[in-house]
Design a protein around this motif. Structure first.
Motif, PDB file in Angstrom:
ATOM      1  N   ILE A 278       0.984  -1.551  -0.420  1.00  0.00           N
ATOM      2  CA  ILE A 278       0.268  -0.104  -0.281  1.00  0.00           C
ATOM      3  C   ILE A 278       0.618   1.727  -0.193  1.00  0.00           C
ATOM      4  CG2 ILE A 278      -1.957   1.494   1.628  1.00  0.00           C
ATOM      5  CD1 ILE A 278      -3.068  -1.222   2.093  1.00  0.00           C
ATOM      6  N   SER A 279       0.407   2.073  -1.237  1.00  0.00           N
ATOM      7  CA  SER A 279       1.332   3.267  -1.131  1.00  0.00           C
ATOM      8  C   SER A 279       0.204   4.536  -1.251  1.00  0.00           C
ATOM      9  CB  SER A 279       2.525   3.016  -1.970  1.00  0.00           C
ATOM     10  OG  SER A 279       2.829   4.044  -2.083  1.00  0.00           O
ATOM     11  N   HIS A 280       0.772   5.805  -0.090  1.00  0.00           N
ATOM     12  CA  HIS A 280      -0.948   6.123  -0.259  1.00  0.00           C
ATOM     13  C   HIS A 280      -1.954   6.322  -0.347  1.00  0.00           C
ATOM     14  CE1 HIS A 280       3.058   9.083  -0.178  1.00  0.00           C
ATOM     15  NE2 HIS A 280       3.403   8.253  -1.698  1.00  0.00           N
ATOM     16  N   ASP A 281      -2.627   6.346  -1.911  1.00  0.00           N
ATOM     17  CA  ASP A 281      -4.093   5.810  -2.353  1.00  0.00           C
ATOM     18  C   ASP A 281      -3.709   4.673  -3.315  1.00  0.00           C
ATOM     19  OD1 ASP A 281      -2.945   7.391  -4.613  1.00  0.00           O
ATOM     20  OD2 ASP A 281      -5.045   8.871  -4.349  1.00  0.00           O
ATOM     21  N   LYS A 282      -3.258   4.440  -3.277  1.00  0.00           N
ATOM     22  CA  LYS A 282      -3.154   2.713  -4.444  1.00  0.00           C
ATOM     23  C   LYS A 282      -2.890   1.502  -3.564  1.00  0.00           C
ATOM     24  CE  LYS A 282      -3.683   5.527  -8.172  1.00  0.00           C
ATOM     25  NZ  LYS A 282      -2.318   5.916  -9.203  1.00  0.00           N
ATOM     26  N   LEU A 283      -2.722   0.411  -4.000  1.00  0.00           N
ATOM     27  CA  LEU A 283      -2.721  -0.712  -4.074  1.00  0.00           C
ATOM     28  C   LEU A 283      -1.743  -1.474  -5.391  1.00  0.00           C
ATOM     29  CD1 LEU A 283      -2.840  -2.974  -1.808  1.00  0.00           C
ATOM     30  CD2 LEU A 283      -4.840  -4.008  -3.375  1.00  0.00           C
ATOM     31  N   TYR A 284      -0.534  -1.827  -5.000  1.00  0.00           N
ATOM     32  CA  TYR A 284       0.462  -2.206  -5.910  1.00  0.00           C
ATOM     33  C   TYR A 284       0.512  -3.876  -5.443  1.00  0.00           C
ATOM     34  CZ  TYR A 284       1.445   2.718  -6.825  1.00  0.00           C
ATOM     35  OH  TYR A 284       1.717   3.745  -7.298  1.00  0.00           O
TER      36      TYR A 284
END
Length: 331
Positions: A278-284
């Motif tokens: 999870i990074s900021h408002d994204k899921l990778y």
């Protein structure tokens, strides 16, 4: 004999046919190559939940290779409260402080350690036979011991004991959460997450919105005033302050509340997920066939990029996937 040979040829043909027809994730649209990649200048030799082993038995932690080596016959257990933890099959457990390599504590526990965790003077140990114990680091004395049911076979994702105030929360190898009060030296509660016969160890445990959330490969549990369970074929779980993301063996990414209410779900047919960040408002999400999927946290949209993924250990350190001797950053 002739009939036996024909039968063997038929079976072999069926096996090769099954292997050749194995379906893999093949996205219909790939935007571009993922740019944030490179050579890490070291190779991942083995992993623990929060540290990795590289060449010369050195330890990778927070993106840096520490000037600390673990012994040749030791397995890296991870890092806890500043201590690098490792142990041998015979139960010789070593703590080396990450800030001072000369600060070392040794325990001769006489049986194989599955995992361990440290808080202050307390060392919590989960043994391979599912026995739980808490020791004083200062004088090596035993505070408390609890025996769990010995597992038959376990998933490699073994979870360290978790400290919360005076509580020590063990994620057992037979699908239970055991809560012990370190002050009173008493077991307070045992909660079953799932009760499958095989691969039933806890693979995820954390506090999410003041609730204990634990998962095996078969079920996920939310524990507060009441117990809530959901059944999934779970590959991995990740969470932020208010939300859980579950990656399943069916190629699903599922968003859940801490009470396990479903927010949204995406499915990527035949995808084999290697890990999530999870990074900021994204899921990778890293996928085995060589893709990184960038997904909005509400799962409403996603973009697929191509990235080289070598065979080898996958270690997630902050915002970076380390795979073999390469890194894949999400920032």
């Amino acid at each position: 004999m002739k009939l036996l040979i024909i039968a063997l040829i038929s079976v072999t043909a069926l096996i090769f046919s099954a292997c050749s027809s194995k379906e893999v994730f093949e996205p219909t649209h790939v935007k571009d190559d993922w740019e944030h990649v490179g050579n890490s200048k070291f190779t991942i030799k083995n992993i623990s939940p929060d540290a990795a082993l590289v060449e010369d038995h050195k330890v990778l932690l927070h993106g840096k290779v520490l000037d600390i080596s673990i012994e040749d016959n030791h397995r890296l257990l991870g890092v806890s409260d500043g201590w690098i933890m490792s142990s041998s099959v015979e139960g010789n457990l070593t703590l080396q402080h990450s800030a001072d390599s000369k600060k070392i504590e040794k325990f001769n526990l006489k049986r194989t350690v599955a995992t361990a965790s440290v808080k202050g003077d307390l060392l919590a140990v989960l043994f391979a036979n599912n026995e739980m114990a808490i020791y004083s680091i200062a004088d090596k004395s035993l505070f408390i011991k609890e025996q769990g049911d010995a597992p038959i076979v376990v998933n490699s994702k073994i979870v360290k004991p978790n400290f919360k105030d005076d509580l020590v929360i063990f994620a057992t190898l037979d699908g239970k959460v055991v809560i012990i009060n370190s002050k009173t030296k008493k077991k307070l509660r045992t909660v079953i997450v799932s009760s499958e016969e095989h691969f039933n160890n806890i693979i995820y445990l954390d506090f999410v919105d003041n609730k204990i959330v634990a998962a095996t490969g078969h079920k996920i549990l939310s524990l507060a005033q009441k117990e809530i369970r959901l059944a999934y074929d779970i590959r991995s779980v990740i969470a932020d302050a208010k939300e859980l993301f579950v990656a399943t063996k069916q190629g699903e990414i599922i968003s859940l509340t801490p009470e396990l209410q479903q927010n949204a779900k995406l499915k990527f047919p035949f995808a084999h997920f290697l890990g999530m960040i999870i990074s900021h408002d994204k899921l990778y999400v890293l996928e085995k066939e060589g893709y990184i999927i960038e997904i909005s946290k509400d799962l409403s949209k996603y973009t697929i990029y191509e990235v080289d993924v070598e065979d080898g250990y996958v270690f997630i350190d902050g915002k970076i996937f380390f795979v073999d001797d390469e890194y894949i950053s999400v920032e």
